[in-house]
Enzyme design. Structure first.
Site, PDB file in Angstrom:
ATOM      1  N   GLU A  39      51.932  42.145  36.140  1.00 53.38           N
ATOM      2  CA  GLU A  39      52.740  41.017  35.536  1.00 53.38           C
ATOM      3  C   GLU A  39      54.087  41.268  35.587  1.00 53.38           C
ATOM      4  OE1 GLU A  39      54.293  40.495  30.809  1.00 53.38           O
ATOM      5  OE2 GLU A  39      52.380  41.452  31.307  1.00 53.38           O
ATOM      6  N   ASP A  43      56.069  38.251  37.442  1.00 54.33           N
ATOM      7  CA  ASP A  43      57.262  37.141  36.748  1.00 54.33           C
ATOM      8  C   ASP A  43      58.376  37.251  37.879  1.00 54.33           C
ATOM      9  OD1 ASP A  43      58.875  36.535  34.296  1.00 54.33           O
ATOM     10  OD2 ASP A  43      59.946  38.303  35.273  1.00 54.33           O
ATOM     11  N   ASP A 112      50.646  36.135  30.200  1.00 49.50           N
ATOM     12  CA  ASP A 112      50.756  37.409  30.795  1.00 49.50           C
ATOM     13  C   ASP A 112      49.800  37.522  32.096  1.00 49.50           C
ATOM     14  OD1 ASP A 112      52.937  38.263  29.159  1.00 49.50           O
ATOM     15  OD2 ASP A 112      51.664  39.712  27.998  1.00 49.50           O
ATOM     16  N   GLU A 115      50.800  35.475  35.002  1.00 50.77           N
ATOM     17  CA  GLU A 115      52.178  36.122  35.899  1.00 50.77           C
ATOM     18  C   GLU A 115      51.529  37.324  36.586  1.00 50.77           C
ATOM     19  OE1 GLU A 115      56.025  35.681  33.146  1.00 50.77           O
ATOM     20  OE2 GLU A 115      54.859  37.537  33.018  1.00 50.77           O
TER      21      GLU A 115
END
Length: 231
Positions: A39, A43, A112, A115
């Site tokens: 994650e 991101d 989440d 990502e």
């Protein structure tokens, strides 16, 4: 066809190493090898690709404008909507407690996972893989309407915000001029009834007023953003 196959079709990318996809979909409640590190990676990759696409799409956009548009596109709410569109919940691997509490329906868990999938794709196929997924899932959300809304100047956006709340329009005044003629600086104040005034300084009166309006808009959105006007 299993849930992983369906998901890969929906994201327009098929993993060479399926264990990466499995980890991306594994919540920390389910296993020690979960998706939080992916994650983190996803991101960063998502933010970069979205920034690059916005930079190309809006050549006149300022840093602030582009940052606001990017924030809208990568926020939890948007990513959760993307997750719903590609049915991420069907492939999530959750612990027993999260399953009982309906964790697959939680926006934060679904966002989440999106990502994490992007992070896993980076490890699996590099930035080309990331771009494939982002271009398929996120870039279609970059519309001219999005740009038009974000690129309107702060004074216009402040006026529209106040009108939408049924409040009086703002007033502006020049508070101070300073500096030599060739490097003049202007300080402008924006006043809205019932709110502390905001001030900004810039190289022209217009820019200073825009800056003060932006500060006032942020203040109003923080205090009044959730209120609805009943006319």
């Amino acid at each position: 066809m299993n849930a992983f196959d369906h998901l890969q079709d929906r994201i327009a990318y098929h993993f060479q190493d399926l264990s990466l996809l499995r980890q991306a979909l594994t919540h920390r409640s389910a296993a020690a090898l979960h998706n939080e590190r992916l994650e983190f990676l996803g991101d960063a990759a998502l933010n970069f690709v979205v920034a690059a696409r916005l930079y190309s799409r809006f050549p006149r956009g300022s840093e602030g404008d582009l940052s606001r548009m990017r924030a809208r596109l990568v926020r939890e709410e948007t990513l959760a909507q993307v997750a719903e569109a590609i049915a991420v919940a069907d492939a999530l691997i959750l612990g027993a407690g999260e399953l009982r509490s309906g964790g697959a329906r939680r926006a934060s868990i679904r966002a989440d996972a999106v990502e994490a999938i992007i992070g896993a794709a980076y490890l699996d196929g590099g930035m080309t893989a990331v771009e494939t997924i982002v271009d398929h899932l996120i870039v279609p959300l970059i519309t001219d309407t999005l740009g038009a809304e974000e690129l309107r100047d702060p004074k216009t956006r402040l006026q529209e915000f106040l009108q939408g709340k049924g409040r009086a329009l703002p007033s502006y005044e020049l508070v101070e001029e300073k500096g030599q003629a060739h490097e003049r600086r202007f300080v402008a104040r924006c006043s809205v009834e019932g709110m502390p005034a905001t001030e900004a300084e810039d190289s022209s009166r217009r820019k200073a007023e825009q800056g003060a309006a932006q500060l006032m808009l942020a203040q109003l959105q923080s205090r009044l953003g959730g209120q609805r006007h009943v006319g």
